[in-house]
Design a protein around this motif. Structure first.
Motif, PDB file in Angstrom:
ATOM      1  N   VAL A 159     -30.204  37.927  55.051  1.00 43.65           N
ATOM      2  CA  VAL A 159     -29.610  36.872  54.220  1.00 43.65           C
ATOM      3  C   VAL A 159     -28.169  37.275  53.939  1.00 43.65           C
ATOM      4  O   VAL A 159     -27.909  38.128  53.089  1.00 43.65           O
ATOM      5  CB  VAL A 159     -30.390  36.685  52.900  1.00 43.65           C
TER       6      VAL A 159
ATOM      7  N   SER B  16     -26.930  30.066  50.376  1.00 43.76           N
ATOM      8  CA  SER B  16     -27.206  28.639  50.528  1.00 43.76           C
ATOM      9  C   SER B  16     -26.647  27.893  49.320  1.00 43.76           C
ATOM     10  O   SER B  16     -26.281  28.507  48.305  1.00 43.76           O
ATOM     11  CB  SER B  16     -28.715  28.407  50.640  1.00 43.76           C
TER      12      SER B  16
ATOM     13  N   GLY C 257     -33.901  28.271  49.986  1.00 39.97           N
ATOM     14  CA  GLY C 257     -33.551  29.597  49.471  1.00 39.97           C
ATOM     15  C   GLY C 257     -33.682  29.765  47.974  1.00 39.97           C
ATOM     16  O   GLY C 257     -32.985  30.588  47.379  1.00 39.97           O
TER      17      GLY C 257
END
Length: 406
Positions: A54, A58, A83
């Motif tokens: 990650v 987002s 997310g």
């Protein structure tokens, strides 16, 4: 305890965005230049997110992380697969690292409620990823498994406790968990919580927490019941929202096959044989249908079945086999439709048209996760056409009709 009247006790908390009581942050598009540095996350947490793959926040993460770090209550509304777990787990992990680390026996410093056992296990795994190498202890407690080990895990206290509501109420009732020093409560998939009838359990748990705790409520949808729940649980919240229309562009090819019920099985077998996918997830309305379909498809391909009548151990084993590519097809009832993230599900099949449009959205959301592409096929019998029209009306998507096999 009056949860709605906590202002005088909350003055010590830093106020985000000028201390406004309600702040709606508009939906945002994903900025390839955005980074977790800009959200305020420090290096230890950012490094763990990077190890988890990650690296770019987002929209819901960009909006939610700063107010959570500042101590504000937050209500986050965003579609599935955007997310939300990282949006609360990462900043709360950082807040724990900035506070004294000493654990108190039986006390959970943070409590996160999940509606299903599978989602609780998944959330616990994601949280362990966020906290890796920090010394923070994550414990998951769920129903359907023996309590003894869970009680032992909690004897020395926990930094993060992820739990299903029913099991947590039991543990609180007999003192295995103590919540009077809990600093934050997370209600994840709140709309699903209400669907499953957990409102009384949620309010019972919230009533045991200190007046000054932080509350985060995350949901994929915002019906009137969620608005009311927010009023009861949240104090001067920051509200962040990513509308479906403003979420990252859909990457799901949605198709429908109009076919009588008696021909669905044959059509499905033919479709799967001519459209091979590495992982296929098939949804049925009932447990019996799932079992019958698994028996029929099992003659043609490796498949597993998962529903609420199975023990937790069996459900976990089946899901693990599906993730490990030991199963080509997984057949499930809607117990799988919420919050389960299995990489590279290429095709979702609605063997039955769901009776609610929201269920359709959550089902097909199991594919095209994290920017990938995927497909969804719905087998629609004549008596299900009105349900399909309702789905198309609510989602604004027109499903492409394809011909049944000859």
């Amino acid at each position: 305890m009056h949860l709605a009247h906590r202002e005088s006790q909350r003055q010590s908390l830093s106020l985000f965005l000028g201390g406004q009581s309600t702040v709606w942050l508009g939906a945002m598009t994903e900025d390839p230049c955005a980074s977790f540095v800009e959200t305020g996350l420090t290096a230890p947490v950012r490094d763990n997110l990077s190890r988890m793959g990650v690296r770019i926040p987002s929209p819901i993460q960009i909006q939610a992380i700063p107010p959570i770090l500042s101590g504000r209550d937050v209500e986050g509304i965003a579609p599935t697969g955007t997310g939300k777990t990282i949006a609360f787990a990462a900043p709360l992990t950082q807040r724990l690292l900035g506070a004294p680390h000493e654990r108190i026996p039986h006390v959970a410093r943070i409590i996160c409620l999940s509606p299903t056992r599978e989602l609780a296990n998944q959330t616990g795994g994601a949280w362990r990823g966020c906290a890796k190498g920090t010394g923070l202890k994550v414990v998951v407690t769920i129903g359907g498994v023996p309590r003894a080990r869970q009680v032992r895990d909690l004897e020395a206290g926990a930094d993060i406790l992820v739990a299903t509501p029913g099991r947590l109420v039991d543990l609180l009732s007999d003192g295995a968990v103590v919540a009077d020093a809990t600093t934050a409560l997370v209600v994840d998939e709140a709309d699903r919580m209400l669907d499953l009838g957990f409102i009384d359990d949620m309010m019972s748990i919230a009533s045991r927490l200190p007046v000054t705790h932080q509350t985060l409520l995350f949901s994929a949808t915002m019906p009137a019941e969620i608005v009311d729940l927010g009023r009861r649980l949240l104090h001067r919240p920051v509200r962040v929202k990513v509308d479906t229309a403003d979420a990252p562009p859909p990457r799901i090819r949605q198709q429908v096959m109009f076919i009588p019920p008696r021909h669905k099985l044959g059509a499905l077998v033919s479709f799967l044989s001519t459209h091979p996918s590495r992982r296929v997830l098939i949804f049925t309305e009932t447990r019996r249908q799932a079992d019958d379909l698994a028996n029929a498809l099992g003659r043609e391909m490796t498949c597993g079945v998962m529903h609420g009548e199975h023990t937790q151990a069996r459900r976990e084993r089946t899901l693990r086999d599906f993730r490990d590519h030991k199963l080509h097809v997984l057949i499930a009832t809607d117990v799988m439709a919420r919050g389960i993230d299995v990489e590279d599900v290429m095709l979702v099949v609605n063997y039955d048209i769901p009776r609610q449009a929201e269920a359709y959205v959550h089902r097909i959301g199991r594919t095209a996760r994290a920017g990938r592409q995927g497909s969804a096929l719905s087998l629609c019998a004549p008596e299900e056409r009105l349900l399909l029209k309702d789905i198309e009306r609510v989602t604004g998507a027109r499903l492409k009709a394809i011909d049944p096999p000859a």
